[in-house]
Design an enzyme around this catalytic site. Structure first.
Site: not given
Ligand SMILES: NC(=O)c1ccc[n+]([C@@H]2O[C@H](COP(=O)([O-])OP(=O)(O)OC[C@H]3O[C@@H](n4cnc5c(N)ncnc54)[C@H](OP(=O)(O)O)[C@@H]3O)[C@@H](O)[C@H]2O)c1
Length: 222
Positions: A59
């Site tokens: 990251y």
């Molecule tokens: N996805 C993967 O492949 C992956 C891989 C390895 C690790 N991870 C871990 O998992 C975490 C989460 O991944 P993800 O893919 O689920 O996250 P993501 O989709 O990259 O980020 C979450 C999105 O949802 C928004 N958000 C957050 N809370 C919200 C709410 N209450 N209402 C509406 N929108 C909201 C955030 O915007 P704002 O920031 O503007 O609130 C962001 O745009 C990562 O940060 C990382 O630590 C993920």
């Protein structure tokens, strides 16, 4: 029926526990969130009560871990109270390289230890950003947001959640997800993913920035 728990047991003896709600720190959009946003978000989260932070060497090529470490030190929250997760990078999978990756993590984080595990699942990857009427209906019934309903649903399934947010209000909103979800509402949300999770989709589309599908195990690339 009770709200989801604050933590889940880890390992077969259940001696250690993982806080059920954590903060994800991957890939803040630089057009929205300037450098330093991860540090501010981790500080916001720790002040809101989060005790689980998810990060990785990848990251921001170490910058994410640096900011996580700075925030932890600045927060005043004792290190032993915080569950910090990092990952083994794909290029460090040879046994002799594992410690190298770990030392880099600890160096960037400025910490002495992290629990060290990256468990591969059969389901693949976390959801596509889309609004589903069923989630919105359930959310309005409980006076919660769709995000809080989905987080509560996952916790009820025994899955620790790590929503990424760099927005202080949403960081606090996401932590407020321990409420009682009635069986019928749980089932309505459950149906969205399909019986075997086959309707679920992951949102990290690696082809866009890697140039190949990082998750296709049938084809060895690059
Ligand atoms: N996805 C993967 O492949 C992956 C891989 C390895 C690790 N991870 C871990 O998992 C975490 C989460 O991944 P993800 O893919 O689920 O996250 P993501 O989709 O990259 O980020 C979450 C999105 O949802 C928004 N958000 C957050 N809370 C919200 C709410 N209450 N209402 C509406 N929108 C909201 C955030 O915007 P704002 O920031 O503007 O609130 C962001 O745009 C990562 O940060 C990382 O630590 C993920």
């Amino acid at each position: 029926m009770t709200p989801p728990p604050e933590s889940f047991p880890l390992g077969s003896d259940g001696a250690s526990r993982i806080p059920s709600r954590g903060l994800g720190t991957f890939q803040p959009d630089p057009k929205v969130y300037p450098p330093g946003s991860v540090k501010q978000s981790v500080l916001t989260a720790l002040r809101a009560g989060y005790r689980h932070i998810d990060t990785s060497l990848r990251y921001g090529d170490g910058q994410g871990e640096r900011e996580v470490g700075e925030a932890i030190r600045e927060s005043g929250v004792p290190r032993e109270d915080i569950f910090v997760v990092s990952k083994l990078e794909n290029v460090f999978h040879a046994p002799e390289d594992v410690a190298v990756n770990l030392d880099m993590d600890l160096d960037y984080l400025g910490l002495d230890y992290v629990p060290y595990a990256y468990k591969k699942t059969e389901q693949g990857y976390g959801t596509q950003r889309r609004e589903d009427g069923r989630v919105i209906d359930v959310a309005s019934k409980y006076g919660k947001t769709p995000a809080q309903v989905l987080l509560c649903y996952l916790l009820r399934r025994g899955i620790s959640v790590i929503p990424k947010s760099n927005n202080p209000d949403r960081i606090v909103e996401n932590f407020d997800c321990l409420f009682e979800l009635a069986d019928g509402d749980f089932d309505r949300i459950d149906a969205i993913a399909g019986e075997n999770g086959e309707l679920g989709v992951r949102n990290l589309e690696s082809r866009g920035y890697l140039g190949f599908d990082n998750y296709n195990e049938e084809v060895e690339e690059p």
